[in-house]
Each structure stands twice: as C-alpha cells, then as structure tokens.
Design an enzyme around this catalytic site. Structure first.
Site: not given
Ligand code: ACO
Length: 322
Positions: A113, A249, A279
């Site tokens: 990224c 980003h 993204n």
């Molecule tokens: N739809 C519905 N539910 C979902 C989804 C989805 N698409 N994805 C995950 N869940 C569920 C999980 O299974 C979990 O369920 P559980 O509680 O029953 O186990 C619940 O939602 C919470 O999951 P978390 O992973 O804790 O959710 P979080 O609030 O952390 O959000 C996310 C996840 C959006 C990926 C977040 O962590 C994030 O944005 N992280 C940053 C990473 C990123 O943006 N990476 C991109 C590439 S890196 C870069 O570009 C820098």
C-alpha cells in the site's frame, strides 16, 4: 537547485462496480457491517480483459494530457504495484510500450500500500539529481485478483484502480520532503502467502490470496500515520497547521478518522475516497489526489501531506506544494 513538481495527474477506475449489497448475495455479510467497520460502500473491479498495465496506461495517458507532455518527453516510469501483470517483464515495461515511450528507464516497486509513495520518493530523487526530467509515477492495482471471495474478513475491503502523476523538473519547489520506511518483522500480519519462490499451497494450487490480522494492522496503521506525519513536518521545521490537505492511503475510514484526530486535523481537510473506491493499495493516494484536484478542493500552491502504510510493514510520506 532543481526541484520535482507535479505537472499533471490522471486516474482510471474500471467500469464494473461491486456494491456492499452485491457482496451480501455471495457471502455472509451486510452493507451495515461493512459501512460501520470500514466506511466502504462500493468498489471498482476489473473485467477479465483488464490488467494492472491496462488500467495504469489509462491513468498515465490522462496524466500526460493534463501535463501537456507526450511519449517523447518521458524518461522515467516507475510503477508502485503489488499486483503486477506478470513475474516479468515489469508492469512498467508493459506500460512503457503501450504508451509509445522509447528508451526511458522503467521498473516496478513493490511496497504494497506504500508503493506509490516509494515510487514518488525515487522519482523525486532522480529528478533532483538530474537523472530524469519527466517521470511517470504510477500506482496501479488489481487487488480483486488476489482477493479470496470466500473470506468475508478481507473480501469486502479491496478494490481495483490506477492513478498517475507526471513529475517534472522545475525551478519551483513541488515535492518538499519524502520519507520511506519498512519493518519486515511484521510479514505474518498482512501477506499473500503464496508466490513464485516459496511456491503455492498444494491444496489450492495456483491461488494467491490476501491474508490479514485486521486488528493488529489497524492499531499499527493509526500509530504509524501519526508518527510519519510528525516526522515529515519536523523535517521541514514546520507545523501540522501548515498542512492544507491530508491525503492518506485509503484503507479504512476508521483508520483515517483516528489518524486525523491524533494529528488534530479536521476531517474537512482530509481527502477520503475509501467509501467509493475501497482499499486500492498503491493506487489509493493518486486516486484521492486526482479527485480532490478535479473537484477544486486542492488548488495549485496548496500544501498537501500524503501518508501510507502497508504490508511489509512499509510506510511512507510526502509533503508537497501542489
Ligand atoms: N461481515 C460481517 N461480519 C464480519 C465481516 C464481514 N465482512 N468480517 C468479519 N466479520 C465478523 C468477524 O467474524 C467477527 O465476528 P465474531 O465476533 O463473531 O468473531 C466480528 O465481525 C468482528 O471482527 P473483527 O475482525 O474484530 O472486526 P473489526 O472491527 O476489527 O473490523 C476490519 C475488521 C475491518 C478488517 C478492521 O480490523 C480493519 O479495518 N483493519 C485494518 C486492516 C486494513 O484495513 N487492512 C487493509 C490492508 S492494509 C492497508 O491497506 C494498510
């Protein structure tokens, strides 16, 4: 002293749009969850006959038109991408040929990224030291090709697109400061496990998918955006208040808002496109910059801070006078 200045900008998004509602039909997710956790509403996805090179070419042609330069003017092409067309030749070489550019240097950089900012940092150095006069700095990605559409934890996050700036030698300051960094110890937190040298998972031959520890990446990204912005401002003996626009980003709206809050930057001065583009990795900063230039928010002479964070981990920044 020779400076490097952005002389033109262009971008390209594939025509096909996949909304959150479309994703609801193929996986256990909801528009509400995706918007609340990420801010994403839709993403553009390439067609079967579109590639990183073909969308990169479209963005480059628009940037060259905007700058008023032709193929004969280009003496450097750098493509920031983690989704190259092929192992080799580089996507930059394929783009060079399609643009009709002859004899320039052309190569890819893979900093995930942060790829666009790594490419910008390099092109800036080439121009300032007289190694190039007119460079194409391209961020282009087809992340849909490494998305596991059966993994709701990652599939909802990514999109495809390309952006390009024409960077040109100038007497006037343009790129004021760039910083790039990496810390390879975090490989496991965000990766595509498969590849040419390590091979492919024997149970899923030929597949290569993004895998991510979302929570860990989230925390690290927020802290890093803050640190890199402060490093950049300090390097210029400036103040965060000097920044007219922050173009981060575009990974997740919650990351963008948290970073802006830590920096004391009102959201009115932050360019966010993650709702419409998701993204797009190395393409996200030039896509966001192009949008804000076209809609009149970013004007010539404005001070703009770019910051990125991605797999590696890699991170980088650039302060520019647009
Ligand atoms: N739809 C519905 N539910 C979902 C989804 C989805 N698409 N994805 C995950 N869940 C569920 C999980 O299974 C979990 O369920 P559980 O509680 O029953 O186990 C619940 O939602 C919470 O999951 P978390 O992973 O804790 O959710 P979080 O609030 O952390 O959000 C996310 C996840 C959006 C990926 C977040 O962590 C994030 O944005 N992280 C940053 C990473 C990123 O943006 N990476 C991109 C590439 S890196 C870069 O570009 C820098």
């Amino acid at each position: 002293m020779t400076h490097a200045r952005i002389a033109g900008i262009g971008s390209f998004l594939p025509e096909k749009v996949v909304t959150n509602t479309d994703l609801e039909k193929v996986m256990d997710t909801s528009d509400e969850w995706i918007q609340e956790r990420t801010g994403i509403k839709r993403r553009h996805v390439v067609a079967d006959d579109e590639f990183t090179s073909s969308i990169g070419v479209q963005a480059a042609r628009r940037a060259m038109d905007d700058a008023g330069v032709g193929p004969e003017d280009i003496d450097l092409i750098i493509v920031g991408t983690c989704t190259p067309d092929k192992v080799f030749p580089s996507t930059a070489c394929i783009i060079q040929h399609q643009l009709g550019v002859k004899g320039s240097a052309a190569f890819d950089v893979n900093a995930a990224c942060s790829g666009f900012l790594y490419a910008l940092d390099l092109a800036n150095r080439y121009i300032k030291t007289g190694g190039a006069q007119t460079a194409l700095v391209i961020g282009a990605e087809t992340l849909s090709r490494i998305t596991n559409w059966e993994d709701r934890g990652t599939a909802v996050l990514f999109g495809d697109g390309a952006g390009c700036v024409v960077l040109q030698a100038s007497d006037e300051p343009g790129i004021l400061s760039t910083h790039i960094h990496a810390d390879g110890q975090f490989e496991e937190l965000l990766q595509v496990r498969s590849g040419i040298s390590v091979g492919y998972d024997k149970t899923r031959a030929g597949e290569a998918f993004i895998e991510m520890n979302g929570n860990a990446v989230f925390k690290r990204a927020v802290a890093t955006f803050d640190a890199i912005a402060r490093e950049t401002v300090a390097d210029l003996d400036g103040d965060l208040g000097d920044i007219d626009w922050f173009v981060p980003h575009q990974a997740n709206m919650r990351i963008i808002k948290a970073a802006a809050k830590k920096l004391g930057m009102p959201m009115e001065r932050v360019i966010a496109t993650v709702d419409e583009h998701a993204n797009t990795s190395g393409a996200s900063i030039p896509l966001a910059l192009e949008l804000a230039v076209r809609d009149g928010r970013i004007q010539r002479g404005d001070t703009v801070l770019f910051a990125a964070f991605g797999a590696g981990f890699t991170w980088g920044s650039a302060m520019i006078k647009y």
